[in-house]
Design an enzyme around this catalytic site. Structure first.
Site, PDB file in Angstrom:
ATOM      1  N   SER A 158      -0.794  16.968  32.071  1.00 18.70           N
ATOM      2  CA  SER A 158      -1.245  18.112  32.858  1.00 18.70           C
ATOM      3  C   SER A 158      -1.547  17.680  34.297  1.00 18.70           C
ATOM      4  O   SER A 158      -0.650  17.219  34.997  1.00 18.70           O
ATOM      5  CB  SER A 158      -2.466  18.736  32.181  1.00 18.70           C
ATOM      6  N   ASP A 374       4.307  26.928  27.362  1.00 15.45           N
ATOM      7  CA  ASP A 374       3.117  26.167  27.734  1.00 15.45           C
ATOM      8  C   ASP A 374       2.118  27.097  28.405  1.00 15.45           C
ATOM      9  O   ASP A 374       2.479  27.896  29.273  1.00 15.45           O
ATOM     10  CB  ASP A 374       3.524  25.037  28.691  1.00 15.45           C
ATOM     11  N   HIS A 403      -0.028  23.448  25.306  1.00 14.73           N
ATOM     12  CA  HIS A 403      -0.151  22.544  26.446  1.00 14.73           C
ATOM     13  C   HIS A 403      -0.246  21.109  25.943  1.00 14.73           C
ATOM     14  O   HIS A 403      -1.169  20.755  25.216  1.00 14.73           O
ATOM     15  CB  HIS A 403      -1.394  22.924  27.242  1.00 14.73           C
TER      16      HIS A 403
END
Length: 449
Positions: A158, A374, A403
């Site tokens: 991320s 996502d 995610h």
């Protein structure tokens, strides 16, 4: 191993003054160093601000044995987070919560954003200029130097993927094997990143309505996508009039919408919306929780996140009216989450950052892993990162939800295998790959079209 051969060479020379033996040992050291270049794998879980110090020991990180044998795993807390001189702005729960745009509350929202920025400036003003992604990339290089490594390998998730890309840009010669899991568009940092979440949430919602309609007898939400959509928005309107008690929470319609992750997991979403609908209708209502004194949550994560995101002040408008206009526009474009994503933030009142945003544009090798669906970093954002990193390869999990892609308890064996081959051999795939979402057995990589 290289150090061992050097020690053997020195000992041999001291004992016998025998030139061939130390020469042989040194040659072996060079060969070992060539075959095993860099044996540190630095890990970052994202955020910005999620603690990463304990990540190497996290039982949810299912790194395979061959990767653990190959690397020393190193976690670290981002500056300002966890145990790394933690930042606290003294934020209340309300000040940490996402807020939708409403014309009647906009003045209050502006005041709240200004207050958060002021609290951070008052409580951590001496640190704020130094809490930047570029400085964190420099911190990574300090870790590399402290460990005596010429290069480091890296797995970032991320925000950690963006941090890895910045490291590659600043220190291209020191980046060895770089895996970016769930990357964002580097040209949309940070204001545009939130607005991209709204676009992706709307796409996921459209997909979910069709999925739920095909299972109308199971969930009872409607037998066409249009009817499922109507059921959902009727539920939101009803909850805004009379909040729903569900799973220990009291939820308004806006409270239900606030979680933009909901519809990226179609089965979970259908169960949740069906449960909320029954609770609203008085069928099997869930307990509303035990009354008691509410404690203010730790604000370190939120304080760190705003500090890093707002530091790139040139990407944020300082005109409240611009936020109003964009929130109205995006609520019309993306009704599910657009007004949350475009709402005014503390960054509108942040002081000028010390450095500009980093332009990502290099040829360093990297593997970018991305789920098709996502919640936080949409596929189209990761594809933009792929275009900016000209030496990268893209690994897409078709049908993958949520995610984070790699080395999770429910991750794709195909994706994990492709990443492990890269980490242990240094060989990127010859071309972009697509894996299928987990289906109970290993999948074989295929070319991404």
């Amino acid at each position: 191993m290289a150090a061992l051969f050097v020690v053997l060479a020195v000992d041999a020379y001291r004992a016998r003054r025998d030139i061939p033996t130390p020469v042989l040992a040194l040659v072996c050291a060079l060969v070992a160093r060539f075959l095993l270049p860099g044996h540190v794998l630095l890990l970052n879980p994202g955020g910005p601000g999620a603690p990463g110090l304990q990540l190497p020991a996290d039982p949810l990180l299912k790194l395979p044995a061959e990767a653990k044998r190959r690397y020393d795993l190193v976690g670290f807390d981002l500056r300002g987070a966890g145990q790394s001189s933690p930042v606290s702005c003294g934020l209340t729960a309300e000040e940490q919560a996402d807020q939708p745009y409403k014309a009647e509350t906009f003045a209050k929202d502006v005041d709240r954003a200004r207050t958060v920025a002021g609290k951070c400036r008052a409580r951590a003003g001496d640190k704020l200029p130094h809490l930047t992604t570029r400085n964190s990339a420099r911190d990574m290089d300090v870790i590399r130097a402290a460990l005596g490594e010429k290069t480091i390998s890296y797995l970032g998730i991320s925000y950690g993927a963006y941090l890895g890309a910045v490291y590659m840009q600043l220190f291209p010669q020191r980046a060895d094997r770089i895996v970016l899991d769930s990357a964002t568009d580097p040209n949309r940092i940070y204001r545009g990143m939130f607005q991209d979440m709204a676009k992706a949430a709307e796409q996921a919602f459209t997909r979910w309505t069709a999925w739920a309609a095909r299972r109308r007898t199971t969930y009872g939400l409607g037998d066409t996508p249009a009817k499922v959509r109507t059921t959902y928005w009727d539920l939101i309107a009803r909850a805004n009039r009379t909040p729903i008690h569900f799973e220990g929470q009291t939820l308004t319609g806006d409270g239900i919408r606030a979680d933009n992750r909901t519809f990226f997991h179609v089965r979970k979403a259908a169960g949740r919306i069906a449960g909320l609908k029954k609770a609203a209708e008085g069928e099997n209502p869930a307990p509303s929780g035990t009354p008691g004194q509410v404690q203010e949550p730790d604000d370190n994560y939120a304080s760190t996140a705003w500090s890093f995101m707002c530091a790139v002040t040139r990407t944020w408008s300082h005109d409240p009216e611009e936020y109003r206009r964009e929130a109205i526009r995006d609520k019309a474009r993306y009704p599910l989450y657009g007004d949350f994503a475009a709402a005014i933030t503390p960054c509108a009142f942040w002081e000028q950052g010390s450095e500009p945003q980093t332009t990502i544009d290099n040829k360093v090798g990297a593997l970018i892993a991305q789920n098709e669906w996502d919640s936080q970093t949409p596929l189209f954002g990761a594809q933009a990162m792929h275009r900016a990193l000209h030496g990268s390869r893209m690994l897409t999990v078709a049908g993958g939800e949520g995610h984070g892609v790699l080395y999770a308890p429910d991750s794709s064996p195909c994706a994990d295998k492709a990443a492990t081959v890269y980490l242990t051999t240094g060989r990127l795939p010859a071309e972009d790959l697509t894996c299928q979402a987990p289906a109970g057995q290993k999948q074989r990589p295929r070319t991404f079209a």
